[in-house]
Motif scaffolding. Structure first.
Motif, PDB file in Angstrom:
ATOM      1  N   GLY A   1       0.867  -1.175   0.000  1.00 12.65           N
ATOM      2  CA  GLY A   1       0.000   0.000   0.000  1.00 12.65           C
ATOM      3  C   GLY A   1       0.899   1.219   0.000  1.00 12.65           C
ATOM      4  N   ALA A   2       0.356   2.345  -0.386  1.00 11.80           N
ATOM      5  CA  ALA A   2       1.168   3.556  -0.443  1.00 11.80           C
ATOM      6  C   ALA A   2       0.310   4.765  -0.109  1.00 11.80           C
ATOM      7  CB  ALA A   2       1.785   3.725  -1.833  1.00 11.80           C
ATOM      8  N   GLY A   3       0.962   5.786   0.439  1.00 12.02           N
ATOM      9  CA  GLY A   3       0.291   7.037   0.737  1.00 12.02           C
ATOM     10  C   GLY A   3       1.269   8.186   0.609  1.00 12.02           C
ATOM     11  N   ILE A   4       0.760   9.332   0.205  1.00  9.96           N
ATOM     12  CA  ILE A   4       1.591  10.531   0.076  1.00  9.96           C
ATOM     13  C   ILE A   4       0.742  11.748   0.409  1.00  9.96           C
ATOM     14  CG2 ILE A   4       1.111  10.763  -2.394  1.00  9.96           C
ATOM     15  CD1 ILE A   4       3.957  11.889  -2.739  1.00  9.96           C
ATOM     16  N   ALA A   5       1.358  12.747   1.038  1.00  6.91           N
ATOM     17  CA  ALA A   5       0.692  14.011   1.351  1.00  6.91           C
ATOM     18  C   ALA A   5       1.575  15.137   0.823  1.00  6.91           C
ATOM     19  CB  ALA A   5       0.495  14.148   2.857  1.00  6.91           C
ATOM     20  N   HIS A   6       0.964  16.109   0.141  1.00  7.00           N
ATOM     21  CA  HIS A   6       1.762  17.187  -0.434  1.00  7.00           C
ATOM     22  C   HIS A   6       0.899  18.410  -0.722  1.00  7.00           C
ATOM     23  CE1 HIS A   6       0.298  16.303  -4.577  1.00  7.00           C
ATOM     24  NE2 HIS A   6       0.224  15.073  -4.093  1.00  7.00           N
ATOM     25  N   VAL A   7       1.557  19.509  -1.047  1.00  5.07           N
ATOM     26  CA  VAL A   7       0.884  20.718  -1.512  1.00  5.07           C
ATOM     27  C   VAL A   7       0.703  20.537  -3.014  1.00  5.07           C
ATOM     28  CG1 VAL A   7       1.058  23.221  -1.773  1.00  5.07           C
ATOM     29  CG2 VAL A   7       1.973  22.125   0.279  1.00  5.07           C
ATOM     30  N   SER A   8      -0.538  20.624  -3.494  1.00  9.71           N
ATOM     31  CA  SER A   8      -0.753  20.428  -4.930  1.00  9.71           C
ATOM     32  C   SER A   8      -0.884  21.745  -5.690  1.00  9.71           C
ATOM     33  CB  SER A   8      -1.978  19.557  -5.195  1.00  9.71           C
ATOM     34  OG  SER A   8      -3.141  20.154  -4.695  1.00  9.71           O
ATOM     35  N   GLN A   9      -1.279  22.836  -4.983  1.00 12.75           N
ATOM     36  CA  GLN A   9      -1.377  24.148  -5.637  1.00 12.75           C
ATOM     37  C   GLN A   9      -1.246  25.242  -4.583  1.00 12.75           C
ATOM     38  OE1 GLN A   9      -5.151  26.060  -6.997  1.00 12.75           O
ATOM     39  NE2 GLN A   9      -4.280  25.702  -9.035  1.00 12.75           N
ATOM     40  N   ILE A  10      -0.596  26.337  -4.982  1.00 14.06           N
ATOM     41  CA  ILE A  10      -0.540  27.528  -4.141  1.00 14.06           C
ATOM     42  C   ILE A  10      -0.701  28.750  -5.045  1.00 14.06           C
ATOM     43  CG2 ILE A  10       1.976  27.752  -4.162  1.00 14.06           C
ATOM     44  CD1 ILE A  10       1.663  28.514  -1.105  1.00 14.06           C
ATOM     45  N   VAL A  11      -1.522  29.689  -4.607  1.00 14.00           N
ATOM     46  CA  VAL A  11      -1.749  30.920  -5.359  1.00 14.00           C
ATOM     47  C   VAL A  11      -1.160  32.051  -4.521  1.00 14.00           C
ATOM     48  CG1 VAL A  11      -3.459  32.441  -6.412  1.00 14.00           C
ATOM     49  CG2 VAL A  11      -3.863  29.965  -6.353  1.00 14.00           C
ATOM     50  N   SER A  12      -0.221  32.795  -5.116  1.00 15.04           N
ATOM     51  CA  SER A  12       0.492  33.838  -4.377  1.00 15.04           C
ATOM     52  C   SER A  12       0.881  34.974  -5.319  1.00 15.04           C
ATOM     53  CB  SER A  12       1.753  33.248  -3.733  1.00 15.04           C
ATOM     54  OG  SER A  12       2.684  32.886  -4.742  1.00 15.04           O
ATOM     55  N   ALA A  13       1.709  35.884  -4.806  1.00 22.32           N
ATOM     56  CA  ALA A  13       2.218  36.986  -5.625  1.00 22.32           C
ATOM     57  C   ALA A  13       3.026  36.455  -6.811  1.00 22.32           C
ATOM     58  CB  ALA A  13       3.076  37.914  -4.774  1.00 22.32           C
ATOM     59  N   SER A  14       3.535  35.243  -6.705  1.00 20.75           N
ATOM     60  CA  SER A  14       4.294  34.619  -7.793  1.00 20.75           C
ATOM     61  C   SER A  14       3.384  34.033  -8.869  1.00 20.75           C
ATOM     62  CB  SER A  14       5.183  33.505  -7.247  1.00 20.75           C
ATOM     63  OG  SER A  14       6.081  34.009  -6.301  1.00 20.75           O
ATOM     64  N   GLY A  15       2.073  34.035  -8.625  1.00 27.25           N
ATOM     65  CA  GLY A  15       1.123  33.461  -9.571  1.00 27.25           C
ATOM     66  C   GLY A  15       0.574  32.142  -9.063  1.00 27.25           C
ATOM     67  N   VAL A  16      -0.015  31.375  -9.962  1.00 27.32           N
ATOM     68  CA  VAL A  16      -0.571  30.063  -9.624  1.00 27.32           C
ATOM     69  C   VAL A  16       0.508  29.012  -9.889  1.00 27.32           C
ATOM     70  CG1 VAL A  16      -2.342  28.353 -10.141  1.00 27.32           C
ATOM     71  CG2 VAL A  16      -2.897  30.791 -10.233  1.00 27.32           C
ATOM     72  N   GLU A  17       0.831  28.241  -8.854  1.00 26.02           N
ATOM     73  CA  GLU A  17       1.812  27.166  -8.990  1.00 26.02           C
ATOM     74  C   GLU A  17       1.108  25.834  -8.757  1.00 26.02           C
ATOM     75  OE1 GLU A  17       5.871  28.060  -7.184  1.00 26.02           O
ATOM     76  OE2 GLU A  17       4.530  29.448  -6.123  1.00 26.02           O
ATOM     77  N   ASN A  18       1.151  24.974  -9.763  1.00 22.45           N
ATOM     78  CA  ASN A  18       0.617  23.622  -9.647  1.00 22.45           C
ATOM     79  C   ASN A  18       1.797  22.670  -9.532  1.00 22.45           C
ATOM     80  OD1 ASN A  18      -2.299  24.038 -10.026  1.00 22.45           O
ATOM     81  ND2 ASN A  18      -1.644  24.837 -12.004  1.00 22.45           N
ATOM     82  N   PHE A  19       1.716  21.754  -8.585  1.00 22.09           N
ATOM     83  CA  PHE A  19       2.816  20.831  -8.348  1.00 22.09           C
ATOM     84  C   PHE A  19       2.435  19.438  -8.807  1.00 22.09           C
ATOM     85  CE2 PHE A  19       3.181  24.266  -5.275  1.00 22.09           C
ATOM     86  CZ  PHE A  19       4.448  24.721  -5.579  1.00 22.09           C
ATOM     87  N   SER A  20       3.419  18.687  -9.214  1.00 22.56           N
ATOM     88  CA  SER A  20       3.219  17.340  -9.747  1.00 22.56           C
ATOM     89  C   SER A  20       2.454  16.462  -8.768  1.00 22.56           C
ATOM     90  CB  SER A  20       4.574  16.702 -10.048  1.00 22.56           C
ATOM     91  OG  SER A  20       4.398  15.362 -10.429  1.00 22.56           O
ATOM     92  N   THR A  21       1.602  15.616  -9.300  1.00 25.40           N
ATOM     93  CA  THR A  21       0.877  14.667  -8.463  1.00 25.40           C
ATOM     94  C   THR A  21       1.358  13.244  -8.726  1.00 25.40           C
ATOM     95  OG1 THR A  21      -0.899  14.517 -10.074  1.00 25.40           O
ATOM     96  CG2 THR A  21      -1.175  16.116  -8.322  1.00 25.40           C
ATOM     97  N   GLU A  22       2.511  13.100  -9.388  1.00 26.88           N
ATOM     98  CA  GLU A  22       3.053  11.772  -9.632  1.00 26.88           C
ATOM     99  C   GLU A  22       3.661  11.234  -8.350  1.00 26.88           C
ATOM    100  OE1 GLU A  22       5.543  11.312 -13.039  1.00 26.88           O
ATOM    101  OE2 GLU A  22       4.416  12.812 -14.163  1.00 26.88           O
TER     102      GLU A  22
END
Length: 100
Positions: A40-61
């Motif tokens: 079995g496997a599990g992962i927790a992460h930040v998938s998106q953040i919206v800031s002064a730098s713009g919209v950042e989407n992070f990999s979900t692999e």
């Protein structure tokens, strides 16, 4: 956040609105188990953040170094946290530290 699925892959996201703050965000697994299967496997992460730098989407692999569990940004307006499992149950906690 808690997500459970013993029949394949599943995920859960939570988006938190922030009022233009400088923030340090953090998410981490605190419980993960798989019941009766060989793996079995599990992962927790930040998938998106919206800031002064713009919209950042992070990999979900799975096991991607581009999926951060902690980061700092200025003037944040929203953060999306994601927990994913495969043949498992996982629980994660998230925190947002702000500066005025």
């Amino acid at each position: 956040m808690r997500v459970q699925h013993f029949g394949g892959a599943h995920s859960l996201t939570t988006t938190v609105q922030v009022a233009n703050q400088d923030v340090f965000v953090d998410i981490g697994l605190y419980s993960m188990w798989h019941g009766g299967t060989e793996y079995g496997a599990g992962i927790a992460h930040v998938s998106q953040i919206v800031s002064a730098s713009g919209v950042e989407n992070f990999s979900t692999e799975w096991n991607s170094l581009a999926s951060p569990s902690a980061l700092f940004r200025k003037n944040v307006t929203s953060v999306t946290f994601k927990v994913e499992v495969f043949e498992a149950q996982a629980m994660a906690r998230w925190m947002i530290y702000t500066w005025g």
